[in-house]
Design an enzyme around this catalytic site. Structure first.
Site, mmCIF file in Angstrom:
data_model
loop_
_atom_site.group_PDB
_atom_site.id
_atom_site.type_symbol
_atom_site.label_atom_id
_atom_site.label_comp_id
_atom_site.label_asym_id
_atom_site.label_seq_id
_atom_site.Cartn_x
_atom_site.Cartn_y
_atom_site.Cartn_z
ATOM 1 N N THR A 12 0.818 -1.216 0.000
ATOM 2 C CA THR A 12 0.000 0.000 0.000
ATOM 3 C C THR A 12 0.853 1.268 0.000
ATOM 4 O O THR A 12 0.321 2.374 0.015
ATOM 5 C CB THR A 12 -0.903 0.024 1.257
ATOM 6 O OG1 THR A 12 -0.060 -0.197 2.404
ATOM 7 C CG2 THR A 12 -1.955 -1.055 1.191
ATOM 8 N N VAL A 15 6.250 2.687 -3.125
ATOM 9 C CA VAL A 15 6.993 1.730 -3.963
ATOM 10 C C VAL A 15 6.146 0.486 -4.231
ATOM 11 O O VAL A 15 6.052 0.006 -5.370
ATOM 12 C CB VAL A 15 8.329 1.343 -3.284
ATOM 13 C CG1 VAL A 15 9.033 0.234 -4.059
ATOM 14 C CG2 VAL A 15 9.235 2.559 -3.160
ATOM 15 N N ASN A 40 -3.208 -1.492 9.615
ATOM 16 C CA ASN A 40 -4.063 -0.356 9.195
ATOM 17 C C ASN A 40 -4.668 -0.574 7.811
ATOM 18 O O ASN A 40 -5.725 -0.039 7.502
ATOM 19 C CB ASN A 40 -3.239 0.946 9.114
ATOM 20 C CG ASN A 40 -2.612 1.289 10.426
ATOM 21 O OD1 ASN A 40 -3.098 0.851 11.459
ATOM 22 N ND2 ASN A 40 -1.529 2.062 10.403
ATOM 23 N N SER A 41 -3.976 -1.329 6.978
ATOM 24 C CA SER A 41 -4.437 -1.481 5.590
ATOM 25 C C SER A 41 -5.127 -2.809 5.327
ATOM 26 O O SER A 41 -5.562 -3.066 4.197
ATOM 27 C CB SER A 41 -3.251 -1.373 4.632
ATOM 28 O OG SER A 41 -2.537 -0.206 4.869
ATOM 29 N N CYS A 131 17.504 4.693 -4.474
ATOM 30 C CA CYS A 131 17.003 5.339 -5.694
ATOM 31 C C CYS A 131 18.025 6.290 -6.311
ATOM 32 O O CYS A 131 18.232 6.320 -7.536
ATOM 33 C CB CYS A 131 15.711 6.090 -5.387
ATOM 34 S SG CYS A 131 15.744 7.023 -3.857
ATOM 35 N N GLN A 158 16.314 15.960 -4.503
ATOM 36 C CA GLN A 158 15.485 14.765 -4.306
ATOM 37 C C GLN A 158 14.048 15.101 -3.928
ATOM 38 O O GLN A 158 13.787 15.973 -3.089
ATOM 39 C CB GLN A 158 16.135 13.873 -3.246
ATOM 40 C CG GLN A 158 17.528 13.426 -3.678
ATOM 41 C CD GLN A 158 18.197 12.443 -2.741
ATOM 42 O OE1 GLN A 158 19.397 12.531 -2.533
ATOM 43 N NE2 GLN A 158 17.460 11.488 -2.200
ATOM 44 N N SER A 161 8.611 12.240 -2.596
ATOM 45 C CA SER A 161 8.184 10.833 -2.647
ATOM 46 C C SER A 161 9.290 9.873 -2.225
ATOM 47 O O SER A 161 9.024 8.701 -1.978
ATOM 48 C CB SER A 161 7.712 10.461 -4.056
ATOM 49 O OG SER A 161 8.815 10.508 -4.949
ATOM 50 N N HIS A 245 13.835 12.367 -8.970
ATOM 51 C CA HIS A 245 15.086 12.902 -8.423
ATOM 52 C C HIS A 245 15.952 13.447 -9.568
ATOM 53 O O HIS A 245 16.034 12.845 -10.644
ATOM 54 C CB HIS A 245 15.895 11.796 -7.733
ATOM 55 C CG HIS A 245 15.307 11.310 -6.440
ATOM 56 N ND1 HIS A 245 14.244 11.899 -5.811
ATOM 57 C CD2 HIS A 245 15.696 10.271 -5.642
ATOM 58 C CE1 HIS A 245 13.985 11.242 -4.686
ATOM 59 N NE2 HIS A 245 14.840 10.251 -4.569
HETATM 60 N N1 LIG Z 1 10.192 6.059 -2.094
HETATM 61 C C1 LIG Z 1 11.283 5.848 -2.805
HETATM 62 O O1 LIG Z 1 11.633 6.605 -3.739
HETATM 63 C C2 LIG Z 1 12.143 4.650 -2.499
HETATM 64 C C3 LIG Z 1 13.188 4.375 -3.362
HETATM 65 C C4 LIG Z 1 14.011 3.287 -3.100
HETATM 66 C C5 LIG Z 1 13.769 2.499 -2.008
HETATM 67 N N2 LIG Z 1 12.741 2.799 -1.171
HETATM 68 C C6 LIG Z 1 12.518 1.911 -0.035
HETATM 69 O O2 LIG Z 1 11.296 1.208 -0.246
HETATM 70 C C7 LIG Z 1 10.664 0.945 1.000
HETATM 71 C C8 LIG Z 1 9.233 1.482 0.982
HETATM 72 O O3 LIG Z 1 9.279 2.872 0.811
HETATM 73 P P1 LIG Z 1 7.984 3.704 0.405
HETATM 74 O O4 LIG Z 1 8.514 4.983 -0.104
HETATM 75 O O5 LIG Z 1 7.062 2.903 -0.448
HETATM 76 O O6 LIG Z 1 7.299 3.949 1.847
HETATM 77 P P2 LIG Z 1 5.757 4.213 2.211
HETATM 78 O O7 LIG Z 1 5.041 4.901 1.110
HETATM 79 O O8 LIG Z 1 5.803 4.856 3.533
HETATM 80 O O9 LIG Z 1 5.128 2.750 2.351
HETATM 81 C C9 LIG Z 1 5.482 1.898 3.416
HETATM 82 C C10 LIG Z 1 4.743 0.579 3.268
HETATM 83 O O10 LIG Z 1 5.190 -0.296 4.290
HETATM 84 C C11 LIG Z 1 4.067 -0.778 5.027
HETATM 85 N N3 LIG Z 1 4.463 -0.981 6.418
HETATM 86 C C12 LIG Z 1 4.975 -0.087 7.279
HETATM 87 N N4 LIG Z 1 5.211 -0.665 8.467
HETATM 88 C C13 LIG Z 1 4.839 -1.958 8.352
HETATM 89 C C14 LIG Z 1 4.834 -3.075 9.226
HETATM 90 N N5 LIG Z 1 5.271 -2.976 10.471
HETATM 91 N N6 LIG Z 1 4.380 -4.256 8.743
HETATM 92 C C15 LIG Z 1 3.930 -4.372 7.497
HETATM 93 N N7 LIG Z 1 3.903 -3.351 6.605
HETATM 94 C C16 LIG Z 1 4.361 -2.167 7.037
HETATM 95 C C17 LIG Z 1 3.031 0.315 4.896
HETATM 96 O O11 LIG Z 1 1.758 -0.245 5.168
HETATM 97 P P3 LIG Z 1 0.509 0.682 5.626
HETATM 98 O O12 LIG Z 1 0.056 1.405 4.408
HETATM 99 O O13 LIG Z 1 -0.484 -0.321 6.117
HETATM 100 O O14 LIG Z 1 1.038 1.585 6.701
HETATM 101 C C18 LIG Z 1 3.224 0.677 3.429
HETATM 102 O O15 LIG Z 1 2.593 -0.279 2.603
HETATM 103 C C19 LIG Z 1 11.579 1.575 2.075
HETATM 104 O O16 LIG Z 1 12.450 0.592 2.547
HETATM 105 C C20 LIG Z 1 12.343 2.620 1.296
HETATM 106 O O17 LIG Z 1 13.583 2.917 1.865
HETATM 107 C C21 LIG Z 1 11.916 3.846 -1.395
#
Ligand SMILES: NC(=O)c1ccc[n+]([C@@H]2O[C@H](COP(=O)([O-])OP(=O)(O)OC[C@H]3O[C@@H](n4cnc5c(N)ncnc54)[C@H](OP(=O)(O)O)[C@@H]3O)[C@@H](O)[C@H]2O)c1
Length: 343
Positions: A12, A15, A40-41, A131, A158, A161, A245
């Site tokens: 959800t 990424v 939550n989801s 990223c 950056q 997002s 970015h």
């Molecule tokens: N954003 C980027 O550009 C980017 C780029 C490269 C790598 N990343 C990496 O990708 C990962 C995700 O990033 P994001 O940007 O997608 O973050 P995000 O939008 O905050 O999404 C986080 C996701 O993790 C879930 N989550 C959080 N805590 C959890 C738990 N305890 N158990 C199960 N699910 C949990 C959340 O679920 P809920 O919705 O239910 O809270 C949500 O689906 C991170 O490790 C980040 O460092 C991100």
């Protein structure tokens, strides 16, 4: 090849949702897709290839059996769950920072180092790089392999997002509040409010004054490019852009650099879109980026003050090129190499 069981943890999030869409559009045959997130989801519905998937709470599922587990829920979740999924036979493709510098875990950008995934890694985990690093490494690869580079200096710009959906919300809400004349809620995902601002800090700053993102860029670029002595230094900056970015990259080579050769090398690179003619073709900007599956390189110019110096402007979609698409390409590479799905 048989159809695969695939789990996406963090489905959800920014990424995970992007990855689900890319998986849907891909040719990967999916038997069962499990979408997992926090409590939550749980129960949320997502359409996938004409079926409805229900999001499940990660902590409430019993069996972890799956062919591929994409982890997109942050380092803490990855540290706990990657070994558990791997122990049940899954190939884990981890988007977090948790395992990237583990010498037993391959850090893969399929366009650069596909051979490191020729066999199943011992821990059953493959790491997806940061990223900022992916787009940089993809733009650098043709240049640093063909020419002797002395050092690389860059500044990043950056997007919100990069810290997930809450980062985008914070920028939108903060901007709205500022335009309405109120201070809005205090910054939560950024060190100070990002709206109408730029912040010279991405990640924690260590005792040497270096931010985590700046450390990751050096360490990960060296590992992916297999150049342990690469001299690279950066200042990473958060800017009030929703997604995408940008990087201003300065390369200094050992010898004078020929612009035509640089154009040729970049133009031949798979997945790199070169804007060679800055006047006719202009340059990419994150807000108006087309072809989000490519790394966009523009403003390519030799430093008039130093014939060994070269500037590049590099822009990419951090959620696609920098995360979800790279993860999907890793899965496709693993399938092609029979690291998964071969039996
Ligand atoms: N954003 C980027 O550009 C980017 C780029 C490269 C790598 N990343 C990496 O990708 C990962 C995700 O990033 P994001 O940007 O997608 O973050 P995000 O939008 O905050 O999404 C986080 C996701 O993790 C879930 N989550 C959080 N805590 C959890 C738990 N305890 N158990 C199960 N699910 C949990 C959340 O679920 P809920 O919705 O239910 O809270 C949500 O689906 C991170 O490790 C980040 O460092 C991100």
């Amino acid at each position: 090849m048989r159809s695969l069981n695939i789990s996406i943890v963090g489905a959800t999030g920014a990424v995970g949702a992007e990855l689900t869409e890319l998986l849907e559009a891909s040719q990967i045959p999916v038997n069962r897709l499990r979408l997992l997130a926090s409590r939550n989801s749980a129960g949320r519905q997502v359409r996938f290839r004409d079926e409805i998937c229900f999001v499940e709470a990660l902590y409430e599922i019993g069996d972890l059996e799956t062919d591929i587990a994409f982890l997109c829920a942050g380092s803490a979740v990855s540290l706990e769950w990657a070994p558990r999924f791997a122990a049940q036979g899954a190939l884990v493709i981890d988007n977090s920072n948790a395992f990237r510098m583990d010498p037993d875990v391959p850090l893969v950008v399929p366009q650069i180092n596909p051979s490191v995934l020729s066999h199943r890694p011992r821990p059953g985990i493959v790491a997806n790089p940061n990223c900022t690093t992916i787009q940089l490494a993809r733009a650098l690869r043709p240049l640093v392999t063909a020419l002797d580079v002395h050092q690389i200096i860059l500044a990043t710009y950056q997007a919100a997002s990069g810290v997930g959906l809450m980062g985008i919300d914070e920028l939108r809400n903060g901007t709205r509040a500022a335009l309405e004349g109120s201070s809005g809620p205090p910054a939560a995902r950024f060190p100070v409010p990002l709206q109408f601002n730029v912040i010279p800090q991405v990640g924690e700053i260590d005792l040497e004054g270096v931010a985590l993102e700046e450390r990751k860029l050096v360490q990960e670029a060296r590992k992916i490019l297999a150049m342990p002595d690469l001299r690279l230094t950066s200042t990473c900056v958060r800017v009030p852009v929703e997604n995408g970015h940008s990087e201003a990259v300065y390369l200094e080579f050992e010898k004078p650099v020929c612009l035509e050769q640089v154009h040729e090398l970049l133009a031949q690179e798979e997945g790199v879109r070169l804007y060679a003619d800055g006047i006719r073709e202009g340059y990419p900007t994150p807000r108006f980026l087309t072809n989000p599956e490519d790394v966009h390189v523009a403003r390519v110019r030799v430093n008039p003050e130093n014939p060994r110096g070269l500037w590049l402007w590099v822009v990419a979609d951090n959620l696609q090129v920098g995360a979800a698409l790279n993860a999907l390409l890793i899965a496709q590479l693993a399938i092609a190499n029979r690291v998964v799905g071969g039996k």
